[in-house]
Each structure stands twice: as structure tokens, then as C-alpha cells.
Design a protein around this motif. Sequence first.
Motif: not given
Length: 628
Positions: A121-122, A125-126, A128-129, A148, A186, A624
Motif C-alpha cells: 500500500n505504501s 500511496d507514495f 500516487s501522491k 485505485h 490499495a 501493509d
Amino acid sequence: MTFPTFLSLLIFLVTLLPSRGDLLPLLSDINVLIVTDTHSWVAGHGTHESNMNADYGDVLSFYERLKAICASQQKELFFVMNGDFMDGTGLTSNPPQDLTPLLEKMPWDAVTLGNHELYYNSTIDFISKKGGFVDFWDGKYITSNTVHSGTNSSIGVRYKFLDASYSSSRILTFGFLYNMQYPCPAAEVEKVQNVVNSPWFTNVLKGIDGDFDAILVLAHMDAKDPLVFTILDRIREICGQTVPVQFVTGHSHQRKFYTLDPFSTSFEAGRYLDTLGFTSFSLSPSNVATTKTSSTSNIGSHQEEAGSFNHMYIDTSIDNFKDVLGVEELQTKAGKELSSLIEQTRQSLGLLEVIGCSPQSYSFHSGLNEDNSLWGVFSKQVVPSQLLLQAGGNQDIHRVYIQGSGSFRYNLFEGKISIDDIIAVNPFNDTIFLVDAQIQGSEFLKAFGYHDLGKESHYHNMFQSLPQYVISGTVEKDLVYEVYTADYDLRHVVEQLSQATDRNMFATPFDNLTTGILWTQYIEQEWTCDKYASRKEKFMVSSETDKVDAVFNFGSQGSMILSLTAFTFMFVLIRSYQHHSGLRPKFDSLEGESILSEKDELYISHGEPLLQEVHHPLTHVLKDSITY
């Protein structure tokens, strides 16, 4: 063998060596330079394998030199990355905060993701931020079937048009991932079969968003995966039979090329930066009748008339880069700066720290009983000394460790071992778990079906010399065992033992104990560089004595030895030429990969096939959510 005969054969072999400017005759209207499945090997292999000493800085220099050549001929060059930049060396972390700044130095025209970008997940998230890795590419990050979770929002863009600089041509470009079954929560991977029949895909092929002259499909899947034909069939159904379609494939870590139909080919260019891929095709219908293929290596080159589609596997040595371009100087300013940045990053992360010296080289796909077996060393020396004899301190307790053989990813080489070398061997650094402390030997045998997995025929589909699971320790049916495993295999081991014992398992993770730590502790204790130097010194003394004896015993056998040496040299050259030119069959064990069982697919994602044609500091980060 007479000297004239030997000389004639040697001259013939020299003609097989690559000529300078080998790549230039293959340039066409559209040219594509490719990296795929690099798995963070952006520093190359130069420390241990000098024949693959090019890093991403050298690749960047190659691209810039080739782009200048193409510009001088008014031909297009596009540079693409086909996914799987994660998991391979110490430059990978979770999230990949040290790796992405290096990747952003590459002037890719199109980028897609691989399965290894979807395990955490991280990571999602990283990248896609806002202002992150995906945004950096400004519409060039293409994820045609990856979204997503819980939304229909693509991680990147669904497609992109690549516009030519020297003509009005447009290339419609997609980025597909195979039907991955277990991404992290995610992300969601939409089935390729569904996407190609979706309204957006149909509309773009019908030209509603604009006309195009050819289609480029970045497809993170095997070169002849049935899903390739699923995509191609839909394209042909809507666009007709003569639109050029070039598939850039990957995932199986091999060099492969297939002609799919007269106007479409599928090309796959290795892994771990052992190959820089090149493909080209014409936009002129009158020329689409034959294809030319080429393979260049350190030893041989071969061209065979077969379309307007051309391709080349470019071995990643700096000298080879110069040869295929026909240039004296490779390095450019930007390439030199990137090479320096890669080295600085590795230094700052402590990846080059030496922790010991290996007495010999070990292969990660050699059978357990072979002298050079990496799994043999791990299962018979590392695990027993660092886990089975240490856990709990009670030597009267019987212990056994079981782990899937897909976890190791590369060879360990003789001589100095750095932190990065251990991560390259063992990039997943799995946490060790105690599955249960009261497993009857008979229950263990019932769970896994065989007594010694190294001696039975339960071999891994991708590693024909290795069992699917490797056991450390022996199992007797009347004894009681503590059973240990690594977190990637935990679900399968727990399920098997639960069925065999008819009770639930409650596995317990060890604090600060991972497969990487087992390796590191063993090397620091048993493979010190002092021991290695001592062994080498003794070997050198012995070798010098043998050399003296050999001088006095050479005599009349000398000419025979020279002839045998010459014959062996020529045989190796010829076989290498055959291997690279396609004159003998290539290893294709992963063909049609998407139709493998779920269990097999797990190993493809965590493991890998045998070597292709030639073919971070140890800090564990828990997933995660563990995906299988």
C-alpha cells in the motif's frame, strides 16, 4: 588439427563478431528503446560481472547518442520503461524514496508498472501522491488496467498518443499488466478481457480521440501470454489487419521475440539490466512484408531476413554500447552525472559495506546437492547454525524450517560480499515465523506429502533443479517439532499444517529476525575475509607448485593440449553464437504464463525463471497486508 586449419576456423569465427554500427541498419520510421524488469539494478552488474558493466547513466548516454543519430536521419526514437522497477537491490525500499529520484533522470516517453509495484500500500500511496512519481511523468505513466481500489480511477492514464517529431505520425500507446490476482489492497488489476471490451478502449481504437498510424502496447506479461492475443484480437477487430502493432513485453525475465501476424510482433528484453531492448518498424504499408531480426552480444551477431519489424537484444556492456552505435565515446554529460548520482546514493545508504568474503560462487538455481548450490548452503549451513540451533536455546528440541525456493533472486559471487550483494540474493528479506511448537513428524509429512523435499520429484515449475519447498533439518514421523517458515510462505504452510492436524495454527513472528539477517550473521561469523585470504594464499602456493610440475611434464603432450584448447575455444564461440542468433532453441518455460495455476502464479511474482538466453540496508518492512 593443423595450424592452417586452425587459422581458417579462427578467421571464420572473427567474421561472426559484431561489426561497429551494428544497430544503425535496423533504424526505421519508428524506433523504440526499451528497459524492462530492471528491479532496481540501475547500478548494473560491474562489480562481479564485467560483461554487464553498464549502469543507468550509460543507458542514458546510449539513448542520447542514438537519438542524435536518429535526428540526423529524420527518424523517430521513443524510450520506454515496461515495469518492475521494485525489488532487486538495496536501492529498493518501501516506499522507494531513494530509487525514484534516479528513475526520474531517465527521459522516458512512456512508462508502465509491473506486479512488483503493487505489493505494498505504501508504494502505491507514495508514487500516487500529489507531485509524486506518477505526476512527475505528466501523462506518460500509462496503466490501462490498473486502478485505485474501490474506484475507477486509473493509477496513471489509460493511454497516450506519442507524436512524431519529423512527421505527422501518431502512435497510440497502452500500458497493460497481466491479470495479477493478489495486489495490495490499495490497487486493483482489472481483467484484460474486460478492459479490451470496455467503452473507453473501443472508442479510442475507433479514433474518437484522434487518428493514429500505429499502436504500441507496453504489456507487463510474457511475450506469448494468451492475453497478448486477447489485446491484439480486439485491435484487429476494430482497426483492421494492417495497422502496425508492436508489443513490448516482459515479466518472464527472458529474451523473446514472436511474430504474431504479418503486421504485429511481440518483443521481450531480459531483466536486471542485462539487456537493453531495441525494436523498430515502418509505417509504409508497401514495406510490411518481411522482418529483420538481430541479436548482438559480446561474442556474436546474426541477422536473418524474415517485415518491416526489426529488433535487437543489446548486451549491457559499455564496450558493446559503443560497438552497436559505432561511436568512440559513449558517455554524455547527463549520463555521467546520473552514474555519479547512483554511486553516491549507494554509498550514502551503506550498500557497499563489505561484511565478509565468499569462498566460492553460488548459484541460486543449482540443485541442493550441487557444490555451488546457494540453497544448499542456506538450508544446510545458514539456517541450522543461525536458527535451528539458536531458537529457544534448548538443543533437545527438534526443529525444522521450510521455505519456498522462489525467494532467492540472484547468485552470490566469490570474494568480497557487500550489503547490496546479500539484498540482491535475498531482496524480500522475509521475517521468520514460528508456525507451531507441537507438530508431530507424521503430521508434517502428511501436510507436505514427502519426507525429504530435496530428493523427491516435487520440483518448482520455474526451477527444474530445485524442489518447490526447501527443508532445513530432517523429519522423523515419531518425533515432535517446532516448525519455522518465512512470512511469504506462511499462509501456505499454515493451511497445510492446519489440514494435517485438524487444528488452528497461531504463528508468531520473531522480532528482528529475517532471512537477510540469517545470511548476514552467518557470513560475518563463518566467511570472514581473513579466512578467505588465508585459503586463497594456500591455493596460490599449491597452484605455483602445480605449474612447476606441469612445465616438466609438458613434453610431447604439448601440441595435443594446444589443439584441444583451440578446439574448446572455437566450440564455445560457436555455441555462444548459436545461442544468441537463435540457431538452437531458446528456453521458453514461461510461455503462456497467464494460464498457470494460482499457486504457480505466486511463484512467478516472488520468484523467477532460470537465467535468460545465456542464460538498503537489511531492514525488514512488513507488508501493509500480506499478499499471496
